[in-house]
Design a protein around this motif. Structure first.
Motif, PDB file in Angstrom:
ATOM      1  N   VAL A 186       0.905  -1.276   0.009  1.00  0.00           N
ATOM      2  CA  VAL A 186      -0.077  -0.048  -0.162  1.00  0.00           C
ATOM      3  C   VAL A 186       0.864   1.207  -0.061  1.00  0.00           C
ATOM      4  O   VAL A 186       0.497   2.243  -0.558  1.00  0.00           O
ATOM      5  CB  VAL A 186      -1.026  -0.064   1.262  1.00  0.00           C
TER       6      VAL A 186
ATOM      7  N   VAL B  37      -5.158  -6.322   3.752  1.00  0.00           N
ATOM      8  CA  VAL B  37      -4.807  -4.930   3.557  1.00  0.00           C
ATOM      9  C   VAL B  37      -4.839  -4.160   2.350  1.00  0.00           C
ATOM     10  O   VAL B  37      -5.164  -3.015   2.159  1.00  0.00           O
ATOM     11  CB  VAL B  37      -3.188  -4.720   4.388  1.00  0.00           C
TER      12      VAL B  37
ATOM     13  N   SER C 112      -6.213  -5.196  -0.963  1.00  0.00           N
ATOM     14  CA  SER C 112      -7.017  -5.721  -1.902  1.00  0.00           C
ATOM     15  C   SER C 112      -8.206  -4.845  -2.006  1.00  0.00           C
ATOM     16  O   SER C 112      -9.188  -4.549  -2.964  1.00  0.00           O
ATOM     17  CB  SER C 112      -7.303  -7.198  -2.060  1.00  0.00           C
ATOM     18  N   GLY C 113      -8.774  -4.454  -0.784  1.00  0.00           N
ATOM     19  CA  GLY C 113     -10.016  -3.474  -0.737  1.00  0.00           C
ATOM     20  C   GLY C 113     -11.314  -4.350  -0.519  1.00  0.00           C
ATOM     21  O   GLY C 113     -12.185  -3.935   0.083  1.00  0.00           O
ATOM     22  N   ASN C 114     -11.311  -5.632  -0.470  1.00  0.00           N
ATOM     23  CA  ASN C 114     -12.224  -6.566  -0.208  1.00  0.00           C
ATOM     24  C   ASN C 114     -13.535  -6.290  -0.598  1.00  0.00           C
ATOM     25  O   ASN C 114     -14.585  -6.524   0.217  1.00  0.00           O
ATOM     26  CB  ASN C 114     -12.146  -6.734   1.538  1.00  0.00           C
TER      27      ASN C 114
ATOM     28  N   PRO D  16      -2.691   5.536  -3.426  1.00  0.00           N
ATOM     29  CA  PRO D  16      -2.875   6.708  -4.092  1.00  0.00           C
ATOM     30  C   PRO D  16      -1.831   7.770  -3.864  1.00  0.00           C
ATOM     31  O   PRO D  16      -1.647   8.904  -4.577  1.00  0.00           O
ATOM     32  CB  PRO D  16      -4.417   7.122  -4.009  1.00  0.00           C
ATOM     33  N   GLN D  17      -1.544   7.901  -2.413  1.00  0.00           N
ATOM     34  CA  GLN D  17      -0.599   9.061  -2.074  1.00  0.00           C
ATOM     35  C   GLN D  17       0.940   8.944  -2.624  1.00  0.00           C
ATOM     36  O   GLN D  17       1.700   9.599  -2.510  1.00  0.00           O
ATOM     37  CB  GLN D  17      -0.551   9.044  -0.410  1.00  0.00           C
TER      38      GLN D  17
ATOM     39  N   TYR E  37      -5.841  -1.788  -3.825  1.00  0.00           N
ATOM     40  CA  TYR E  37      -7.178  -1.858  -3.826  1.00  0.00           C
ATOM     41  C   TYR E  37      -7.968  -2.458  -5.100  1.00  0.00           C
ATOM     42  O   TYR E  37      -8.972  -2.236  -5.438  1.00  0.00           O
ATOM     43  CB  TYR E  37      -7.867  -0.648  -3.242  1.00  0.00           C
TER      44      TYR E  37
END
Lengths: 356, 276
Positions: free
Chosen positions: B117, B218, B220-222, B122-123, B139
């Motif tokens: 991550v 953590v 994948s976004g699930n 994204p950051q 994600y």
């Protein structure tokens, strides 16, 4: 080559047998981490709680209670604290984690412990119906609210990235959906009042924008802090604590949202077994005193005590239309209509299956 | 390994050792598995089938098997190449490379997820750049694949390495002097010798990937039907108090992993016989 047993193999075999013997000697219950205490002088209270109030209990409330009890009776109280997701904690207690006190997020989780026969007292009897703290569901947004999110209806806007935890693993996620669904049923969104189909449609459109479903409310807000998403649906107290710690996000309270109420109860079966019922009762009474309620307020939770609620009103923005789980028919009803297999949430997530 | 089959009749000590080891492994591994199967099968085979074929469960299983398939194919190639480099070349940093290969075993998989991550979120610089190119890694499904590739690096490398060491480079040199190209050497000499090791290493990495939870939860976004893998689906069912459904889906994962592990053993044994 001749195969002679090496001495270490005997050691290994002995180890295996020892393990077998140990397993056989266990009574089958889940291991409860208890320190042995000398009878009489010092007793131990086991607290099984959900994760949100960890700092409030561990750093402030428990030390205060220990002082209070020592002054009153001269007895030292030791504590063992366990913090897990509310549902997981309830299952641990039912499964044999011998907590004297259960402090959970959802009334329904304490109900489960009662249904398992471990809580036999009428825990909802008191003035506060068994509750100890309150919060509301809010929307955390980026500094300056660049996406101009003001209310539930804004969350259905295509392209918005929303965070809310996984309903299957998080009590917080259930509160979030109840807040949105309830607001819709009450006619506080674009959905017509009292129209379950329209409320379900609102939920579906919002959930379509959810890109990450974390395990729990805490993980979800941590993802938000890492820069994921435009909006996080979350507890007010998570946001207030985050802001106290200098996190640069803001929050919006929807016009209509749900009052989260967190219960606490003595687990009779274990408290009696450990001979700590008087202690456990005293602790549960202690957390409802104005002093302790002020501690909860410092940790971002709204108070159940009217006096403290008035005192701290300046820290918590008012909500135009605040409703409770009882307005939705209570937890058993909500579980059935929203979260049971084949109910609203299942139908919506099946509709998200655009991949196939 | 082959050829040391019981040379002598076991004495009383040997029998005790065997019983002890059997009891140890049995209690540690077989007993919990039996408990799982008992729970999964308790409501009957029809209920098991219904639990597994429920759309959300089936979709999660398909996602897990698909990502594991892609991971396995990539691993077979990159793992073999890595082993080749480690065995056939002597260079500065070789020990470092070898150490890096083992590292994924030592890192908690949750940490693996956090690292990914940090790298692709994204950051991050990379994540931000990829987002501008219209690709989402964190994600999304690619992150599942990356997590699986990371945690399974050692399997193929460590399976192929010892076989490659035994393989005499003289054969390759002889082929080259006789005019064989790299591709022919690979096809006629190396692959036949290495194939069993590659296959068994790949299968083991596949079995490992089926159960991966910590990193994927953590990264994948699930999201159900999109990025929710079977182990995380199982976790959700446990958390919402539906242990039978969780046990049924776990039983499927377990059956696949068990079948594959047995297949890997058979392949290893056959290869052992032909080599010996």
């Amino acid at each position: 080559m001749r195969l002679t047993p090496h001495p270490t193999i005997y050691l290994l075999a002995a180890l295996g047998l020892a393990l077998a013997a140990t397993l056989a000697a266990c009574d089958g219950g889940a291991p409860a981490p208890r320190t042995s205490t000398a009878p009489g002088k010092s007793r131990t209270l086991v607290l099984g709680a959900y994760t949100t109030p960890r700092e409030a209990y561990g750093k402030a409330i428990i030390p205060a209670f220990q002082r209070h009890w020592k002054e009153k009776t001269g007895e030292e109280v030791r504590f063992q604290e366990s913090y897990l997701g509310s549902g997981a904690q309830a299952r641990a207690i039912i499964g044999g984690f011998e907590a004297d006190i259960a402090a959970l997020s959802l009334e329904a989780d304490v109900d489960q412990i009662a249904q398992a026969g471990l809580i036999t007292n009428d825990w909802k009897a008191g003035a506060h119906q068994g509750m100890v703290s309150r919060s509301v569901v809010v929307l955390a947004v980026r500094p300056g609210n660049p996406k101009e999110v003001r209310d539930w209806d804004d969350l259905r806007r295509p392209g918005l990235a929303i965070l809310t935890p996984n309903v299957r693993t998080s009590g917080g996620a259930m509160w979030n959906l109840c807040a949105m669904y309830g607001a819709a049923l009450r006619g506080q969104t674009s959905a017509p009042k009292g129209d379950p189909a329209a409320a379900e449609k609102l939920l579906a459109e919002v959930l379509r924008n959810v890109g990450v479903m974390d395990k729990g409310a805490r993980e979800s807000i941590l993802s938000f802090e890492k820069g994921v998403g435009d909006v996080a649906i979350t507890y007010e107290n998570e946001v207030l604590v985050g802001r106290q710690a200098g996190r640069p996000y803001e929050y919006v309270i929807p016009r209509s949202t749900i009052l989260i109420e967190n219960p606490i109860a003595v687990v009779d079966h274990y408290a009696d077994k450990h001979g700590v019922r008087d202690l456990a009762d005293a602790f549960v009474a202690f957390v409802r005193t104005p002093e302790t309620q002020r501690v909860f307020a410092d940790h971002g939770l709204r108070s159940i005590d009217e006096g403290v609620a008035k005192e701290t009103a300046g820290r918590f923005a008012p909500v135009e239309d605040l409703f409770t789980i009882r307005n939705l028919g209570g937890w058993p009803e909500v579980r059935k209509t929203l979260f049971a297999p084949g109910a609203v949430y299942d139908r919506i997530s099946a509709g998200l299956g655009a991949r196939r | 390994m082959s050829g040391v089959r019981a040379a002598v009749a076991p004495g009383p000590g040997g029998i005790l050792v065997r019983a002890g080891v059997f009891a140890y492994v049995g209690l540690l591994v077989a007993l919990p598995l039996a408990a799982l199967l008992a729970t999964g099968l308790a409501p009957g085979l029809i209920a098991l089938w219904q639990a597994v074929s429920a759309p959300a469960a089936a979709d999660a299983l398909v996602l897990t098997l698909t990502t594991a398939n892609v991971m396995a194919l990539i691993n077979a190639v990159t793992g073999t190449a890595t082993a080749w480099v480690l065995v056939r070349y002597d260079f500065r940093g070789r020990d470092l490379l070898s150490g890096l290969v083992d590292l994924p075993f030592a890192i908690p998989t949750l940490v693996t997820g956090v690292m990914l991550v940090l790298l692709f979120g994204p950051q991050s610089v990379i994540g931000g750049w990829l987002a501008r190119q219209g690709t989402q890694v964190a994600y999304a499904t690619p992150s599942i694949l990356l997590a699986l590739l990371f945690i399974t690096v050692p399997f193929v490398v460590r399976a192929v390495e010892p076989v490659l060491m035994e393989q005499d480079p003289a054969e390759e040199e002889a082929a080259r002097t006789l005019g064989a190209g790299t591709f022919t050497i690979l096809r006629r000499i190396l692959l036949p010798a290495l194939a069993p090791a590659i296959i068994s290493g790949t299968i083991r990495s596949y079995a490992r990937a089926l159960g991966e939870f910590g990193s994927i939860v953590v990264v994948s976004g699930n999201i159900p039907y999109k990025t929710l893998t079977a182990p995380i689906y199982v976790f959700g069912e446990i958390e919402s108090g539906r242990a039978e459904v969780a046990a049924a889906v776990s039983a499927v994962l377990l059956a696949v992993a068990l079948a594959l592990t047995l297949a890997a053993r058979v392949i290893e044994r056959l290869a052992g016989v032909t080599r010996g």
